[in-house]
Scaffold this motif. Structure first.
Motif, PDB file in Angstrom:
ATOM      1  N   CYS A 208       6.589  31.684  33.671  1.00 28.84           N
ATOM      2  CA  CYS A 208       7.473  32.281  34.664  1.00 28.84           C
ATOM      3  C   CYS A 208       8.066  33.568  34.101  1.00 28.84           C
ATOM      4  O   CYS A 208       8.436  33.626  32.920  1.00 28.84           O
ATOM      5  CB  CYS A 208       8.593  31.296  35.020  1.00 28.84           C
ATOM      6  N   PHE A 209       8.163  34.589  34.946  1.00 30.22           N
ATOM      7  CA  PHE A 209       8.837  35.834  34.589  1.00 30.22           C
ATOM      8  C   PHE A 209       9.901  36.099  35.656  1.00 30.22           C
ATOM      9  O   PHE A 209       9.581  36.443  36.795  1.00 30.22           O
ATOM     10  CB  PHE A 209       7.848  36.998  34.500  1.00 30.22           C
ATOM     11  N   ALA A 210      11.157  35.909  35.259  1.00 26.13           N
ATOM     12  CA  ALA A 210      12.295  36.103  36.158  1.00 26.13           C
ATOM     13  C   ALA A 210      12.908  37.474  35.859  1.00 26.13           C
ATOM     14  O   ALA A 210      13.473  37.683  34.781  1.00 26.13           O
ATOM     15  CB  ALA A 210      13.322  34.997  35.952  1.00 26.13           C
ATOM     16  N   PRO A 213      17.466  38.036  36.759  1.00 27.75           N
ATOM     17  CA  PRO A 213      17.775  36.746  37.401  1.00 27.75           C
ATOM     18  C   PRO A 213      19.273  36.497  37.522  1.00 27.75           C
ATOM     19  O   PRO A 213      20.081  37.036  36.757  1.00 27.75           O
ATOM     20  CB  PRO A 213      17.151  35.738  36.428  1.00 27.75           C
ATOM     21  N   ALA A 214      19.624  35.660  38.486  1.00 29.17           N
ATOM     22  CA  ALA A 214      20.979  35.116  38.543  1.00 29.17           C
ATOM     23  C   ALA A 214      21.090  34.001  37.500  1.00 29.17           C
ATOM     24  O   ALA A 214      20.086  33.444  37.060  1.00 29.17           O
ATOM     25  CB  ALA A 214      21.263  34.571  39.938  1.00 29.17           C
ATOM     26  N   ARG A 215      22.315  33.693  37.098  1.00 33.14           N
ATOM     27  CA  ARG A 215      22.541  32.580  36.173  1.00 33.14           C
ATOM     28  C   ARG A 215      22.335  31.293  36.965  1.00 33.14           C
ATOM     29  O   ARG A 215      23.118  30.986  37.869  1.00 33.14           O
ATOM     30  CB  ARG A 215      23.939  32.672  35.581  1.00 33.14           C
ATOM     31  N   CYS A 216      21.305  30.531  36.627  1.00 35.72           N
ATOM     32  CA  CYS A 216      20.896  29.441  37.512  1.00 35.72           C
ATOM     33  C   CYS A 216      20.741  28.091  36.831  1.00 35.72           C
ATOM     34  O   CYS A 216      20.467  27.095  37.504  1.00 35.72           O
ATOM     35  CB  CYS A 216      19.580  29.809  38.205  1.00 35.72           C
ATOM     36  N   MET A 217      20.895  27.987  35.504  1.00 33.89           N
ATOM     37  CA  MET A 217      20.724  26.693  34.836  1.00 33.89           C
ATOM     38  C   MET A 217      21.642  26.600  33.628  1.00 33.89           C
ATOM     39  O   MET A 217      22.052  27.625  33.059  1.00 33.89           O
ATOM     40  CB  MET A 217      19.269  26.488  34.416  1.00 33.89           C
ATOM     41  N   SER A 218      21.985  25.361  33.261  1.00 31.75           N
ATOM     42  CA  SER A 218      22.868  25.141  32.123  1.00 31.75           C
ATOM     43  C   SER A 218      22.160  25.505  30.824  1.00 31.75           C
ATOM     44  O   SER A 218      20.929  25.647  30.774  1.00 31.75           O
ATOM     45  CB  SER A 218      23.342  23.688  32.089  1.00 31.75           C
ATOM     46  N   LEU A 219      22.944  25.654  29.764  1.00 32.25           N
ATOM     47  CA  LEU A 219      22.419  26.192  28.514  1.00 32.25           C
ATOM     48  C   LEU A 219      21.328  25.317  27.917  1.00 32.25           C
ATOM     49  O   LEU A 219      20.347  25.820  27.370  1.00 32.25           O
ATOM     50  CB  LEU A 219      23.565  26.366  27.514  1.00 32.25           C
ATOM     51  N   ASN A 220      21.473  23.986  28.017  1.00 30.39           N
ATOM     52  CA  ASN A 220      20.439  23.117  27.447  1.00 30.39           C
ATOM     53  C   ASN A 220      19.092  23.324  28.128  1.00 30.39           C
ATOM     54  O   ASN A 220      18.047  23.363  27.473  1.00 30.39           O
ATOM     55  CB  ASN A 220      20.873  21.648  27.530  1.00 30.39           C
ATOM     56  N   ARG A 224      15.642  24.734  26.454  1.00 38.85           N
ATOM     57  CA  ARG A 224      14.513  23.800  26.419  1.00 38.85           C
ATOM     58  C   ARG A 224      13.271  24.334  27.123  1.00 38.85           C
ATOM     59  O   ARG A 224      12.144  23.999  26.749  1.00 38.85           O
ATOM     60  CB  ARG A 224      14.928  22.471  27.047  1.00 38.85           C
ATOM     61  N   TYR A 225      13.471  25.156  28.156  1.00 41.43           N
ATOM     62  CA  TYR A 225      12.325  25.685  28.909  1.00 41.43           C
ATOM     63  C   TYR A 225      11.988  27.120  28.504  1.00 41.43           C
ATOM     64  O   TYR A 225      11.281  27.820  29.232  1.00 41.43           O
ATOM     65  CB  TYR A 225      12.609  25.614  30.413  1.00 41.43           C
ATOM     66  N   ALA A 226      12.464  27.535  27.336  1.00 39.64           N
ATOM     67  CA  ALA A 226      12.205  28.910  26.900  1.00 39.64           C
ATOM     68  C   ALA A 226      10.755  29.143  26.495  1.00 39.64           C
ATOM     69  O   ALA A 226      10.360  30.287  26.287  1.00 39.64           O
ATOM     70  CB  ALA A 226      13.131  29.266  25.727  1.00 39.64           C
ATOM     71  N   ASP A 227       9.962  28.095  26.376  1.00 42.89           N
ATOM     72  CA  ASP A 227       8.541  28.281  26.044  1.00 42.89           C
ATOM     73  C   ASP A 227       7.713  28.669  27.266  1.00 42.89           C
ATOM     74  O   ASP A 227       6.592  29.166  27.128  1.00 42.89           O
ATOM     75  CB  ASP A 227       7.975  27.009  25.401  1.00 42.89           C
ATOM     76  N   PRO A 285      17.956  32.180  32.490  1.00 43.89           N
ATOM     77  CA  PRO A 285      16.998  31.181  31.991  1.00 43.89           C
ATOM     78  C   PRO A 285      16.051  31.700  30.918  1.00 43.89           C
ATOM     79  O   PRO A 285      15.725  32.883  30.855  1.00 43.89           O
ATOM     80  CB  PRO A 285      16.205  30.834  33.267  1.00 43.89           C
ATOM     81  N   GLY A 286      15.627  30.763  30.041  1.00 46.25           N
ATOM     82  CA  GLY A 286      14.499  30.965  29.148  1.00 46.25           C
ATOM     83  C   GLY A 286      14.654  32.022  28.067  1.00 46.25           C
ATOM     84  O   GLY A 286      15.750  32.390  27.653  1.00 46.25           O
ATOM     85  N   ARG A 287      13.488  32.506  27.605  1.00 45.52           N
ATOM     86  CA  ARG A 287      13.430  33.604  26.631  1.00 45.52           C
ATOM     87  C   ARG A 287      13.875  34.886  27.312  1.00 45.52           C
ATOM     88  O   ARG A 287      13.518  35.138  28.471  1.00 45.52           O
ATOM     89  CB  ARG A 287      12.007  33.740  26.087  1.00 45.52           C
TER      90      ARG A 287
END
Length: 449
Positions: A208-210, A213-220, A224-227, A285-287
């Motif tokens: 995924c390439f956002a 982006p808006a801030r849409c998910m909690s830090l964990n 965790r989905y940064a890969d 989100p993510g990286r």
């Protein structure tokens, strides 16, 4: 008399503290956030300019007669557009989107456009974000964006599955801008949780390439989905830094500078430990890929530099007081700067004369470094006591961690298994030494002779 003498001193202290805060805020710029991050390479950043053009193409009414095409065009073959849906076809459940079969890059792309200021349905999606309303995979997510993500995925999963089956070597890429970036980020998480609906596709082929982006998910979840999830942010863009409810932002459009100043003051006065341990606080989100093109106390734009990392603390936490905070959010400008940054990377590689074999080795090295950085970010999150920061299931490049094998990070961190064992031993030690009395306080246990 002493009280009266103390009042001016107290006022002076407050004034000095406020002056120091204002001075720090005036000096603070977006380059400070990523100054210690590594530089992105041409190999990893290559998809971004092309995906920006695909997203920008969704804004067009007619691809054969485009209005917003960059100088080089979109680079799209209209025959490879599998489907396009407008507002009437989405019924207000999502912004318009397009599915494109990119044979040149061996990619299946679902691209979603951003907010349309003239559509009430877009506001309904974006403003449906009551804090802590929706839980997902052990974390919290933006409620309205998750609804839109589920709707798009469930509507198009059969089409995507057929394309995946017909092109077994192709990647599946979700790309979006602004509101659409939040939708595709949550759609990627939802797709991974429902991989059976996509047929025979591994997690490593989903990405995924956002963009902005808006801030849409909690830090964990962001860590965790940064890969698989990547966020692209241009310099001072305000949306990835907006921690206040978006409803309040749009209510204050006529006095947005005042709101941004108040948000700056609130974030500055909030302890970082409190921010990190708040499970309901949402993040980009993510990286992260941060494009930096301006420097403090210098006029004009400079050749853009792209920095990347998987940060845990210091993850776009502060609004930047900048005249470009809104203009840096425009997809037209982001596409231009991404292409310029990528061209500079290619020019640098050409000057260095890197042969093809060495480039392939560098791609493998980049993948390995990203894997190590991802693992280090997970361990950093665990060390900061962020809830549910560990992988919830064996996937991606970290299956060995879930299976209980030790896995050292690039920074010499401890493994998840050893960390859990250490915590268990510490809890047992505390239980042997202390007990809770009738008033609820912890006291030393009485020694038995």
């Amino acid at each position: 008399m002493s009280i009266l003498c103390g009042l001016p001193i107290l006022e002076c202290v407050y004034c000095l503290a406020c002056a120091r805060w204002v001075w720090k805020k005036c000096l603070y710029n977006a380059g400070h956030e990523s100054e210690n991050w590594g530089l992105a390479t041409a190999e990893e950043f290559e998809p971004v300019p092309h995906l920006c053009r695909l997203i920008l193409a969704v804004y067009e009414d007619d691809l054969r007669n485009p209005l917003w095409a960059p100088p080089g065009g979109y680079g799209i073959n209209p025959a490879s557009v599998i489907l396009r849906k407008n507002y009437e076809e989405t019924g207000g459940c999502s912004t318009p989107y397009m599915i494109y079969l990119d044979h040149e890059n061996s990619d299946i792309v679902l691209a979603i456009r951003g907010l349309n200021l003239a559509k009430e349905s877009d506001y309904a999606v974006l403003l449906d974000n009551k804090l802590g309303q929706t839980k997902f995979d052990g974390g919290y997510v933006h409620n309205g964006l998750l609804k839109a993500a589920k709707w798009v995925f469930n509507t198009e999963c059969k089409v995507l599955r057929n394309l995946v089956d017909m092109n077994p070597d192709y990647k599946l890429t979700f790309a979006g801008h602004s509101l659409g970036a939040g939708v595709v980020a949550l759609m990627t998480m939802y797709a991974i949780q429902n991989q059976d609906k996509l047929g025979n596709i591994e997690r490593k082929r989903i990405r995924c390439f956002a963009v902005a982006p808006a801030r849409c998910m909690s830090l964990n979840l962001a860590v965790r989905y940064a890969d698989v999830i990547n966020s692209v942010v241009l310099q001072d863009d305000f949306l990835p830094r907006t921690t206040t409810a978006l409803e309040d932002v749009f209510k204050s459009l006529f006095c947005l500078p005042c709101l941004l100043c108040l948000m700056c003051l609130k974030d500055t006065c909030t302890l970082e430990e409190r921010m990190l341990r708040d499970p309901r606080r949402l993040y980009a989100p993510g990286r992260l890929y941060h494009i930096v093109e301006r420097k403090p106390f210098r006029i004009g734009r400079f050749p853009p530099v792209v920095r990347t990392a998987v940060p845990v603390d210091g993850r776009f936490e502060h609004i930047v007081l900048s005249c470009n905070a809104t203009s840096d959010h425009a997809i037209v400008w982001i596409e231009r700067e991404c292409q310029m940054a990528f061209d500079l990377m290619l020019e640098k590689d050409h000057i260095m004369g890197i042969p093809i074999e060495q480039r392939m080795e560098r791609e493998e090295s980049i993948a390995r470094e990203h894997s190590e950085e991802y693992e280090a970010a997970l361990q950093r999150a665990i060390a900061l006591d962020i809830p549910q920061a560990y992988p919830s299931s064996p996937y991606g490049t970290f299956h060995e961690m879930a299976e209980g094998e030790t896995s050292g990070s690039s920074r010499g961190g401890i493994s998840l298994l050893s960390f859990r064992k250490l915590k268990e031993h510490w809890d047992d030690f505390i239980d042997r030494l202390f007990e809770v009395d009738e008033s609820g306080r912890m006291v030393f246990k009485k020694q038995v002779s």
